[in-house]
Design a protein around this motif. Sequence first.
Motif, short mmCIF file in Angstrom:
data_model
loop_
_atom_site.label_atom_id
_atom_site.label_comp_id
_atom_site.label_asym_id
_atom_site.label_seq_id
_atom_site.Cartn_x
_atom_site.Cartn_y
_atom_site.Cartn_z
N LYS A 245 2.69 -35.34 71.52
CA LYS A 245 2.87 -36.45 70.91
C LYS A 245 3.16 -36.46 70.05
CE LYS A 245 -0.97 -38.98 69.09
NZ LYS A 245 -2.65 -38.82 68.55
N GLN A 246 3.61 -35.32 68.54
CA GLN A 246 4.02 -35.11 67.42
C GLN A 246 5.71 -35.01 67.52
OE1 GLN A 246 1.70 -32.28 68.23
NE2 GLN A 246 -0.04 -33.72 67.46
N GLU A 247 6.33 -35.13 69.04
CA GLU A 247 7.36 -35.15 69.04
C GLU A 247 7.71 -36.64 69.40
OE1 GLU A 247 8.43 -30.77 70.78
OE2 GLU A 247 7.43 -31.67 72.08
N ASP B 4 11.02 -43.40 64.69
CA ASP B 4 12.45 -44.09 64.24
C ASP B 4 13.92 -43.98 64.83
OD1 ASP B 4 11.02 -44.23 61.83
OD2 ASP B 4 11.45 -42.30 61.13
N GLU B 5 14.30 -43.41 65.26
CA GLU B 5 15.00 -43.67 65.79
C GLU B 5 15.36 -44.51 67.44
OE1 GLU B 5 18.16 -40.56 69.57
OE2 GLU B 5 16.73 -39.29 67.48
N TRP B 6 14.72 -44.33 67.94
CA TRP B 6 13.85 -45.35 69.50
C TRP B 6 13.93 -46.78 68.31
CZ3 TRP B 6 14.06 -46.78 74.04
CH2 TRP B 6 13.07 -47.86 74.13
N LYS B 7 13.39 -46.91 67.37
CA LYS B 7 13.59 -48.59 67.27
C LYS B 7 15.09 -48.87 67.05
CE LYS B 7 11.05 -50.48 62.86
NZ LYS B 7 10.44 -50.08 61.37
N GLY B 8 15.75 -47.91 65.86
CA GLY B 8 16.76 -48.52 66.06
C GLY B 8 17.70 -49.17 67.15
N ALA B 9 17.53 -48.58 68.66
CA ALA B 9 18.29 -48.66 69.69
C ALA B 9 16.98 -49.89 70.56
CB ALA B 9 17.34 -47.51 70.55
N ASP C 9 5.78 -49.42 67.01
CA ASP C 9 4.81 -48.78 66.18
C ASP C 9 3.74 -48.12 66.58
OD1 ASP C 9 2.49 -49.70 65.67
OD2 ASP C 9 1.45 -51.33 65.62
N ARG C 10 4.11 -46.93 65.49
CA ARG C 10 3.80 -45.72 65.34
C ARG C 10 2.51 -45.58 65.15
NH1 ARG C 10 6.52 -41.15 62.44
NH2 ARG C 10 8.67 -42.41 62.76
N ALA D 72 8.05 -38.61 66.20
CA ALA D 72 8.83 -38.15 65.68
C ALA D 72 10.17 -39.00 66.24
CB ALA D 72 9.00 -36.55 64.99
N SER D 73 9.68 -38.93 67.17
CA SER D 73 11.85 -39.34 67.31
C SER D 73 11.77 -41.14 68.05
CB SER D 73 11.63 -39.08 69.25
OG SER D 73 10.79 -40.02 69.98
#
Length: 137
Positions: free
Chosen positions: A65-67, A73-78, A40-41, A70-71
Motif C-alpha cells: 500500500k505504501q509503495e 505523484d508519478e501516476w498523476k502526470g501520466a 486521488d491519494r 508513493a507512486s
Amino acid sequence: MRDWRAVPFVVAVLTLTLAPARADEAAIIDRWYSALLVADRTELSDLLADDVRIKLDDLGVVQSKQEFIASIDEWKGAVAGAAIRHRIEKSEAGVTTVIACYDFPNNDMLMQETFAVTGNRITASSQAAIAENCDGF
C-alpha cells in the motif's frame, strides 16, 4: 423423504444475500477507477487494506500500500488528460475481474485487472496488459 418445496426459498435468500455483496464490490471498483483517474491519494488509500498487495504482472512488480501510494505523484502526470473506461467481467467469491481501457492522450492500452475485496477494502489486486489498444472495447 426430503421436502423440496423449501429449495426456491433457500435460493431466494441466497440470491438476496449475495446481490448486495456484488453491488458493494462494483461500487468499490467504480470508486477505484474514479480515484485513479484523478490520482486521488486519499481516496485510493481509503480503498486499500493496510496489507494489500498490488501485482503489476507486466513489470514483475508487487507493491505494498505504501509503495503504491508513493507512486501516485508519478501516476498523476501520466494520467493527465486521460480517460479510463472499465467493465466488470465477473465477480465471484470476493474476486472481481475487470477489463479496463486506459485511454492516454498519445496511446491506449487494454488491461485485465482483478480485485479481491473484503470488508469494503481491496485486499489484493493484479493487472496485466491484454492489448496495446482498446479497439473493440
